[in-house]
Design a protein around this motif. Structure first.
Motif, PDB file in Angstrom:
ATOM      1  N   ASN A  32     -76.916  17.915 127.840  1.00 15.52           N
ATOM      2  CA  ASN A  32     -77.544  18.201 129.058  1.00 15.52           C
ATOM      3  C   ASN A  32     -77.511  19.702 129.647  1.00 15.52           C
ATOM      4  OD1 ASN A  32     -78.875  15.570 129.205  1.00 15.52           O
ATOM      5  ND2 ASN A  32     -77.056  14.755 130.160  1.00 15.52           N
ATOM      6  N   ALA A  33     -76.743  20.322 129.027  1.00 13.80           N
ATOM      7  CA  ALA A  33     -76.431  21.686 129.696  1.00 13.80           C
ATOM      8  C   ALA A  33     -77.359  22.631 129.319  1.00 13.80           C
ATOM      9  CB  ALA A  33     -74.909  21.975 129.146  1.00 13.80           C
ATOM     10  N   GLN A  34     -77.982  22.557 128.159  1.00 12.12           N
ATOM     11  CA  GLN A  34     -78.959  23.631 127.719  1.00 12.12           C
ATOM     12  C   GLN A  34     -80.216  22.933 126.773  1.00 12.12           C
ATOM     13  OE1 GLN A  34     -78.752  26.906 128.086  1.00 12.12           O
ATOM     14  NE2 GLN A  34     -81.083  26.789 127.340  1.00 12.12           N
ATOM     15  N   LYS A  35     -81.405  23.171 127.527  1.00 11.56           N
ATOM     16  CA  LYS A  35     -82.474  22.466 126.635  1.00 11.56           C
ATOM     17  C   LYS A  35     -82.852  23.271 125.484  1.00 11.56           C
ATOM     18  CE  LYS A  35     -85.395  21.451 130.768  1.00 11.56           C
ATOM     19  NZ  LYS A  35     -86.620  21.464 131.596  1.00 11.56           N
TER      20      LYS A  35
ATOM     21  N   PHE B 190     -78.322  26.144 118.470  1.00 13.18           N
ATOM     22  CA  PHE B 190     -79.170  26.527 119.385  1.00 13.18           C
ATOM     23  C   PHE B 190     -80.061  27.655 118.798  1.00 13.18           C
ATOM     24  CE2 PHE B 190     -79.997  29.251 123.287  1.00 13.18           C
ATOM     25  CZ  PHE B 190     -80.672  28.489 124.036  1.00 13.18           C
ATOM     26  N   ARG B 191     -81.302  27.657 118.830  1.00 15.90           N
ATOM     27  CA  ARG B 191     -82.131  28.499 118.187  1.00 15.90           C
ATOM     28  C   ARG B 191     -81.907  28.591 116.793  1.00 15.90           C
ATOM     29  NH1 ARG B 191     -81.852  32.797 123.303  1.00 15.90           N
ATOM     30  NH2 ARG B 191     -83.091  31.403 124.627  1.00 15.90           N
ATOM     31  N   GLY B 192     -81.571  27.530 115.995  1.00 16.19           N
ATOM     32  CA  GLY B 192     -81.562  27.468 114.832  1.00 16.19           C
ATOM     33  C   GLY B 192     -79.870  27.932 114.134  1.00 16.19           C
ATOM     34  N   GLU B 193     -78.917  28.178 115.193  1.00 13.33           N
ATOM     35  CA  GLU B 193     -77.694  28.721 114.744  1.00 13.33           C
ATOM     36  C   GLU B 193     -76.555  27.705 115.293  1.00 13.33           C
ATOM     37  OE1 GLU B 193     -76.436  31.397 113.043  1.00 13.33           O
ATOM     38  OE2 GLU B 193     -78.606  31.861 112.606  1.00 13.33           O
ATOM     39  N   ASP B 194     -75.514  27.113 114.411  1.00 17.08           N
ATOM     40  CA  ASP B 194     -74.765  26.376 114.833  1.00 17.08           C
ATOM     41  C   ASP B 194     -73.785  27.164 115.930  1.00 17.08           C
ATOM     42  OD1 ASP B 194     -75.303  24.505 113.063  1.00 17.08           O
ATOM     43  OD2 ASP B 194     -73.987  25.171 111.474  1.00 17.08           O
ATOM     44  N   ARG B 195     -73.472  26.387 117.059  1.00 16.13           N
ATOM     45  CA  ARG B 195     -72.985  27.338 117.870  1.00 16.13           C
ATOM     46  C   ARG B 195     -71.756  26.530 118.694  1.00 16.13           C
ATOM     47  NH1 ARG B 195     -75.216  31.491 120.620  1.00 16.13           N
ATOM     48  NH2 ARG B 195     -73.119  31.884 120.829  1.00 16.13           N
TER      49      ARG B 195
ATOM     50  N   SER C 216     -73.129  27.037 129.188  1.00 19.22           N
ATOM     51  CA  SER C 216     -74.433  28.143 129.638  1.00 19.22           C
ATOM     52  C   SER C 216     -74.201  29.498 129.183  1.00 19.22           C
ATOM     53  CB  SER C 216     -74.664  27.893 131.133  1.00 19.22           C
ATOM     54  OG  SER C 216     -74.932  26.642 131.356  1.00 19.22           O
ATOM     55  N   LYS C 217     -72.840  29.842 129.392  1.00 16.85           N
ATOM     56  CA  LYS C 217     -72.643  31.363 129.247  1.00 16.85           C
ATOM     57  C   LYS C 217     -72.631  31.574 127.740  1.00 16.85           C
ATOM     58  CE  LYS C 217     -69.397  32.300 132.888  1.00 16.85           C
ATOM     59  NZ  LYS C 217     -68.299  32.587 133.492  1.00 16.85           N
ATOM     60  N   TRP C 218     -72.069  30.706 127.040  1.00 19.76           N
ATOM     61  CA  TRP C 218     -71.705  30.815 125.412  1.00 19.76           C
ATOM     62  C   TRP C 218     -73.194  30.932 124.811  1.00 19.76           C
ATOM     63  CZ3 TRP C 218     -67.348  31.872 123.260  1.00 19.76           C
ATOM     64  CH2 TRP C 218     -67.389  31.859 121.882  1.00 19.76           C
ATOM     65  N   LEU C 219     -73.947  30.045 125.323  1.00 20.75           N
ATOM     66  CA  LEU C 219     -75.403  29.902 124.609  1.00 20.75           C
ATOM     67  C   LEU C 219     -76.334  31.178 124.941  1.00 20.75           C
ATOM     68  CD1 LEU C 219     -75.896  26.056 124.601  1.00 20.75           C
ATOM     69  CD2 LEU C 219     -75.370  27.496 122.946  1.00 20.75           C
ATOM     70  N   ALA C 220     -75.870  31.918 126.078  1.00 19.37           N
ATOM     71  CA  ALA C 220     -76.819  32.915 126.641  1.00 19.37           C
ATOM     72  C   ALA C 220     -76.336  34.286 125.665  1.00 19.37           C
ATOM     73  CB  ALA C 220     -76.389  33.082 127.885  1.00 19.37           C
ATOM     74  N   VAL C 221     -75.108  34.246 124.814  1.00 15.31           N
ATOM     75  CA  VAL C 221     -74.820  35.505 124.244  1.00 15.31           C
ATOM     76  C   VAL C 221     -75.293  35.423 122.856  1.00 15.31           C
ATOM     77  CG1 VAL C 221     -72.859  36.407 125.868  1.00 15.31           C
ATOM     78  CG2 VAL C 221     -72.441  34.636 123.834  1.00 15.31           C
TER      79      VAL C 221
END
Length: 124
Positions: A29-32, A47-52, A119-124
């Motif tokens: 739920n934190a990130q679409k 996220f965007r094809g990468e394991d995060r 949210s911060k982690w997936l933004a970088v």
């Protein structure tokens, strides 16, 4: 047809199964755009094809959320990837950190901070 994560969770025997389900829900739920699969015998989020983000659920009685930048090696920075005012992240490298939870109470107490970290982690 059930996906691999639903099948995995249905058959999972773990003392923190409810906590694992709650953390999965928080992450999803934190990130679409997050996609979930199984990696390292636990839920993994791409996220965007990468394991995060990967959950490490063994050995119990705790669960860990591993924040990383995928399987491919990337240029390492000496500076930590994100700022973490919460103190929840245990940094293993400048681009890899872990959060450990041992109870539902810890998860619920830190839900807002966990959402901010995701949210911060997936933004970088």
């Amino acid at each position: 047809m059930e996906n691999e994560v639903a099948t995995f969770m249905k058959t999972l025997v773990h003392p923190l199964k409810k906590e694992i389900e709650e953390v999965r829900k928080i992450i999803l739920n934190a990130q679409k755009g997050l996609e979930e699969n199984i990696k390292w015998n636990g839920p993994n989020f791409q996220f965007r094809g990468e394991d995060r983000i990967t959950m490490r659920i063994q050995p119990s009685p705790h669960l860990q959320i591993i924040f990383h930048r995928g399987a491919k090696a990337s240029a390492k920075s000496k500076q930590r990837l994100i700022d973490d005012a919460s103190g929840l992240l245990d940094w293993k490298a400048s681009d890899r950190a872990v959060i450990t939870f041992k109870s539902m109470e810890e998860i619920e107490t830190n839900k807002k901070q966990l959402n901010e970290i995701i949210s911060k982690w997936l933004a970088v």
